[in-house]
Design an enzyme around this catalytic site. Structure first.
Site, PDB file in Angstrom:
ATOM      1  CD  GLU A  56     -26.077 -12.743  27.078  1.00 53.67           C
ATOM      2  OE1 GLU A  56     -27.095 -12.755  26.434  1.00 53.67           O
ATOM      3  OE2 GLU A  56     -25.138 -11.570  26.809  1.00 53.67           O
TER       4      GLU A  56
ATOM      5  CG  ASN B 138     -30.114 -11.392  24.955  1.00 50.60           C
ATOM      6  OD1 ASN B 138     -29.052 -11.268  24.403  1.00 50.60           O
ATOM      7  ND2 ASN B 138     -30.244 -11.851  26.204  1.00 50.60           N
TER       8      ASN B 138
ATOM      9  CG  ASP C 196     -29.427 -15.145  22.835  1.00 56.08           C
ATOM     10  OD1 ASP C 196     -29.160 -13.981  23.427  1.00 56.08           O
ATOM     11  OD2 ASP C 196     -28.151 -15.799  22.621  1.00 56.08           O
TER      12      ASP C 196
END
Length: 632
Positions: A218, A302, A344
């Site tokens: 992220e 992801n 995700d």
């Protein structure tokens, strides 16, 4: 540090060249055999004694199963609280305790080792007296570390090997502690929080190696899995999730995917330009080890960013299952479950190894319940795909998985890339936290079933245009909201309808047929790790804080107890003084409980989770307590 002990300053390890790695790997294989055998045999011997719990999952195959049967399906209703212990930390508590004998630690008796959420304190507790024998208190920079932790300040537990307790701190420091004294034996920096790199995973000891991962997708981190020498903390190898072949430790001709060589530059060809350098693919979870093949198995997360429009291609090898050699790190095979992820659907969930019948054939299987909602059964020797079926009735983003290509068949209206940037794609199931997240399943060789804690949640997902990568800053570029799956997918055959607001189920799964055997609805996601036992009892915890015991064959509720906080920890069991004990950490948090843990209130906060779980505060409060139970 030990209380009142001086803290030593650590330096970040330098990355070796691929050539130097090859030389080191060859030397390792040639000369390190004796140390490997000794370290491995010690752990294997302990695993065979059900009175102890010596790895994060109880054994090398990730079964989360115990041969103890004093507590069984005829007397489980008599369970009662035996003792409790507060960690003194009020955030999400994942993972569970280790229990070790004096012969392994040098202490005077059986000892329980338990960890806490950030700042990751470690406690050694004498099981005879319940005295805290020692406490290790890491010194970490809160302002550097916590703001770049994705989804709460959790830690998933400890590892043990060669007389050492191994802790992976949030700030990426990997620490080996003397199990007898708690004093630091060695420590090494695994990454740098200033670049968005953090750790939440439990380390795993395999042979003479400590295996650990890296989080930060992220924040645009190109993530990896590392192996360190158990003896001295020196890094043995590192394998990235994407990038050049040398970085990923793959052989273009020998590493395969669905039986075919992956070929040269298999990852680079699936990224636009240099996007792979900020490609994500976090590595965290629960990793099994197959001694016969000298193989470890794990999943990657992801790709970065969450806006799929700006990163065309399959984005290999994010969202993939890997098999690697423990000694060298070289990849045997890899299988990508969700090419070009648009939702995700991290592929980090645990792999469970089992020798079982699949379609009538004796199979060395690997079973995996992916965030994308499909339960996979593969041949772990070669990565062949054998079963891929939905394990939650709400899953709608793909119709099925093509068994020849291994690719899920995406429904266009649920494709966030197809719908485009700044467009809100609605009613996608599952939500980003998946049909199952980190909460590990259990397997019982008695029933042949897998017991799976699941989420029953859907979402709206809007990729947001703009937002350039800046090291150490969030690199998400998407807005999500989540809600109960019943609003989208009635699934009448499972007693689900538009008025049913349950956010989770606990299921029994047949990995041969790819079918749900039975399902128990829960008000909130089942975010705890399950435990199966020879007493025909399965345990799991709920976000409201209930520890439940059910019949392993029927799912019938046998007993429940309300613990001090919501349960996102894993249920473990051990024997001591002639009694079987069951223990679990309660302490609400994690992604599902991030609203309570971090004080977030907007529905789209917590990457969309806050809105779905806003009712949780009516049932529990923050905590950090190990609760232990036994028969009278």
């Amino acid at each position: 540090m030990i209380l009142n002990k001086k803290v030593c300053k650590e330096e970040v390890m330098r990355t070796s060249s691929f050539k130097r790695w090859l030389i080191a790997a060859a030397s390792l294989v040639a000369f390190a055999g004796t140390a490997q055998v000794q370290a491995n045999e010690g752990l294997e011997k302990l695993m065979k004694d059900p009175n102890y719990w010596v790895t994060p999952s109880g054994d090398y195959w990730n079964w989360r199963y115990s041969k103890l049967d004093q507590i069984n399906n005829t007397n489980a209703q008599k369970l009662q609280a035996a003792w409790t212990f507060s960690t003194g930390v009020l955030r999400g508590h994942e993972g569970g305790p280790l229990v070790l004998p004096a012969s392994a630690t040098g202490l005077k008796g059986d000892t329980l080792f338990i960890h806490a959420a950030f700042p990751n304190n470690v406690f050694a507790i004498d099981l005879d007296t319940l005295e805290v024998l020692w406490e290790y208190v890491p010194v970490q920079d809160y302002d550097q570390t916590v703001p770049v932790m994705c989804c709460d300040t959790v830690n998933r537990g400890l590892a043990f090997g060669d007389g050492k307790i191994i802790l992976q701190q949030a700030d990426t420091t990997l620490v080996a502690l003397n199990a007898k004294t708690g004093e630091k034996v060695w420590s090494v920096k695994n990454g740098d929080p200033k670049l968005g790199q953090t750790n939440t995973n439990a380390p795993h000891v395999m042979k003479d190696k400590v295996i650990t991962g890296m989080s930060g997708a992220e924040f645009g981190v190109r993530c990896w899995i590392n192996a360190y020498n158990l003896k001295d903390g020196k890094r043995a190898w590192r394998a990235y999730s994407m990038g050049p072949d040398a970085d990923m430790l793959v052989d273009p001709d020998k590493t395969t995917s669905l039986g075919q060589p992956i070929g040269k530059d298999s990852s680079l060809k699936t990224w636009k330009g240099d996007q792979w350098k900020i490609g994500g693919g976090s590595v965290w979870g629960w990793w099994p080890y197959d001694k016969e093949r000298n193989a470890l198995y794990y999943g990657t997360g992801n790709p970065s960013t969450w806006n799929p429009v700006v990163r065309p291609g399959d984005n290999k090898w994010s969202m993939s299952i890997w098999s690697r050699d423990v000694d060298t790190g070289m990849a045997h095979w890899v299988y990508q479950m969700t090419p070009h992820d648009e939702w995700d659907y991290d592929g980090i969930n645990e792999m469970i190894l089992a020798d079982m019948k699949v379609k009538g054939q004796d199979t060395k299987a690997l079973v995996h319940f992916d965030r994308n909602g499909f339960g996979y059964t593969l041949d772990r020797t070669n990565g062949a795909l054998l079963v891929a079926e939905k394990y939650d009735p709400a899953v709608n983003w793909a119709t099925h998985v093509d068994m020849k290509t291994g690719r899920p068949q995406v429904v266009p209206k649920y494709s966030t890339h197809h719908n485009g940037e700044d467009v809100n794609s609605t009613n996608i199931c599952p939500a980003a936290l998946g049909s199952k997240d980190q909460q590990p399943a259990a397997y019982s060789p008695k029933t042949g079933l897998f017991y799976v804690p699941t989420n029953h949640v859907c979402m709206n997902y809007e990729p947001v245009s703009g937002g350039e990568y800046v090291a150490g800053q969030p690199y998400v570029n998407a807005v999500l909201s989540m809600f109960p799956a019943g609003r989208v997918s009635p699934g009448a055959e499972f007693g689900n309808n538009a008025d049913n607001n349950n956010l989770g189920n606990f299921i029994a799964w047949d990995a041969d047929k790819g079918k749900i055997v039975w399902s128990i609805p829960e008000r909130f996601s089942v975010w705890s790790g399950a435990l199966a036992t020879a007493g025909d009892v399965v345990f799991y915890g709920t976000l409201e804080g209930y520890l439940k015991a059910i019949d392993s064959k029927t799912g019938k509720l046998l007993w429940k107890f309300k613990t001090p906080s919501g349960i996102i920890g894993n249920v473990n069991t051990w024997g001591h003084g002639g009694k079987q004990y069951v223990g679990v950490l309660s302490g609400v948090g994690g992604w599902a409980g991030i609203g309570m843990a971090a004080g977030l209130i907007n529905a789209t906060d917590g990457l969309g989770a806050v809105g779905a779980y806003k009712g949780l505060s009516s049932y529990t409060r923050l905590g950090g307590v190990l609760s232990v139970f036994s028969l009278p």
